[in-house]
Design an enzyme around this catalytic site. Structure first.
Site, PDB file in Angstrom:
ATOM      1  N   ASP A 121      63.336  10.319  -8.908  1.00 55.93           N
ATOM      2  CA  ASP A 121      63.367  10.189  -7.613  1.00 55.93           C
ATOM      3  C   ASP A 121      62.436  11.088  -6.696  1.00 55.93           C
ATOM      4  O   ASP A 121      62.341  11.045  -5.471  1.00 55.93           O
ATOM      5  CB  ASP A 121      64.784  10.039  -6.954  1.00 55.93           C
ATOM      6  CG  ASP A 121      66.010   8.901  -7.305  1.00 55.93           C
ATOM      7  OD1 ASP A 121      65.205   7.744  -7.472  1.00 55.93           O
ATOM      8  OD2 ASP A 121      66.800   9.203  -7.836  1.00 55.93           O
ATOM      9  N   ASP A 183      64.018   1.010 -10.549  1.00 58.03           N
ATOM     10  CA  ASP A 183      63.579   1.628  -9.445  1.00 58.03           C
ATOM     11  C   ASP A 183      62.315   2.779  -9.733  1.00 58.03           C
ATOM     12  O   ASP A 183      61.345   3.158  -8.700  1.00 58.03           O
ATOM     13  CB  ASP A 183      64.504   2.727  -8.829  1.00 58.03           C
ATOM     14  CG  ASP A 183      65.834   1.930  -8.861  1.00 58.03           C
ATOM     15  OD1 ASP A 183      66.106   1.087  -9.923  1.00 58.03           O
ATOM     16  OD2 ASP A 183      66.830   2.310  -8.166  1.00 58.03           O
TER      17      ASP A 183
END
Length: 406
Positions: A121, A183
């Site tokens: 992330d 993601d």
């Protein structure tokens, strides 16, 4: 945003040669987008009025509440609020808006501290903050922070597997030896950026390898995606696909597919390899073919509760933005037109009273689904939905503005 605007102007002539009547329609579309962007600006001002202090970042609002759940720089969503502010500045041109964006971007600096051990992330966290900051200011220190972030992300790359380890914690917590989530396709942008701005060429190679392995192993025969791909960390062999946020391991989780559409569009933009363009077309078709009439997906296309299942406005916003870029990269005019029309439908639905927050709260959108299996941020307003919504509106406005000038 300037960080993403690598689209070739010549592609626009392939998409559409406008007649005078069509040009008038395009001007109306530009005005419509500007109206929605003005709405976003007003909601941002309302958010500033409601935040408890300037040291926190807004993350989400429950459907029955009007105040934000807040977080800090280490949350995976932390980059989206600075990114929203940067888009707002690009659309208003006001110095005060720029200063707000800079102030919240600076809060992300701890992410590149040596002691911080990131997961994938860090791409979301830095691209949306320092990526915008560098694009809007040209300051070398912001580029260098991006390079530091890319170096951290690259350490998660396993050459045996050929992908980035997404969640280090899940190795022990879930028993997932080397896990790669869909993601993660979004965070390859950080590696591509670094390879073009003073970083190692190996970063680009890692990004391309990750995309190829994901393309091979993380999609089913019908081009729907698994949220998570598990690999043997020693041999590199693919073990199986599963989910963390979808209905079940074999279901069609809408936001996972959205990340894939956006991610493979980015990889094609960065590589020019038509293999990625053709693949982006196939996974886009799998997504579009399952949409309800308003083009805002159910949180999982296989939820047996449909048509009474939760929607996910965040997935719609992500895909709306991705299709505006994919259309401008397309080498097939009919596909480009299809993607523009689909994105337009998504944006008009999201901008309707059914999905805009308006007076209910100070976010842009309602009805996103964060993690239904875990029971949080269900039917909520979420910052990443707002980020991709304002990005999509900006791209839409810019697209039709360019056509006006052809």
């Amino acid at each position: 945003m300037r960080f993403y605007r690598a689209v070739i102007l010549a592609a626009l002539t392939v998409v559409l040669t406008a007649t005078p009547c069509e040009l008038l329609a395009k001007k109306k579309q530009v005005k419509w987008a500007e109206k929605q962007l003005e709405y976003c600006n007003r909601q941002i001002e309302r958010t500033f009025e409601t935040l408890p202090n300037d040291s926190v970042l807004p993350r989400s609002i429950d459907i029955d509440k009007c105040s934000w759940h807040t977080t800090n720089a280490f949350d995976w969503t932390s980059g989206f609020w600075p990114g929203i502010l940067w888009y707002n500045y690009e659309n208003t041109g006001k110095l005060t808006d720029k200063l707000q964006a800079l102030a919240y971007t600076e809060r992300q600096r701890p992410l590149v501290a040596k002691k911080h051990q990131p997961d994938h992330d860090i791409g979301f966290q830095l691209i949306c903050s320092f990526g915008h900051a560098y694009a809007n200011t040209g300051r070398a220190e912001y580029r260098d922070i991006m390079l530091e972030g890319a170096a951290k992300l690259a350490k998660l790359y396993n050459p045996k597997v050929g992908t980035i380890l997404s969640w280090p914690h899940a190795v022990s917590d879930n028993g997932w030896p080397h896990n790669t989530i869909m993601d993660n396709m979004m965070n390859l942008q950080l590696l591509f950026f670094a390879s073009k701005n003073g970083g190692s060429e190996k970063y680009r190679e890692m990004a391309v390898s990750h995309a190829r392995r994901t393309m091979k192993n993380q999609f089913r025969d019908d081009y729907t995606s698994y949220h998570v791909a598990l690999y043997d960390s020693i041999s590199g062999d693919f073990i199986r696909g599963c989910t963390n946020q979808g209905l079940n391991d074999n279901s069609f989780w809408s936001r996972g597919q959205a990340w894939g559409i956006y991610g493979f569009t980015t990889v094609y933009r960065e590589t020019g390899d038509k293999t990625f363009l053709r693949f982006a077309e196939k996974i886009t078709e799998a997504y579009l073919s399952r949409l309800p009439d308003d083009y805002v997906p159910y949180w999982d296309f296989d939820d047996p509760a449909i048509p009474n299942a939760e929607r996910d406005a965040s997935a719609a916003a992500i895909v709306a933005s991705a299709l505006l870029e994919l259309a401008q990269l397309e080498d097939k005019p009919e596909m480009a037109k299809k993607y523009i029309k689909a994105s337009e439908k998504m944006l008009h639905s999201l901008s309707s009273p059914d999905y805009q927050s308006r007076k209910q709260n100070s976010a842009f959108l309602l009805h996103s689904t964060g993690n239904l299996p875990a029971g949080y941020e269900v039917d909520a307003s979420i910052n990443y939905a707002d980020y991709y919504y304002i990005e999509a509106l900006t791209r839409y406005r810019d697209y039709f503005s360019k056509i006006d000038r052809l």
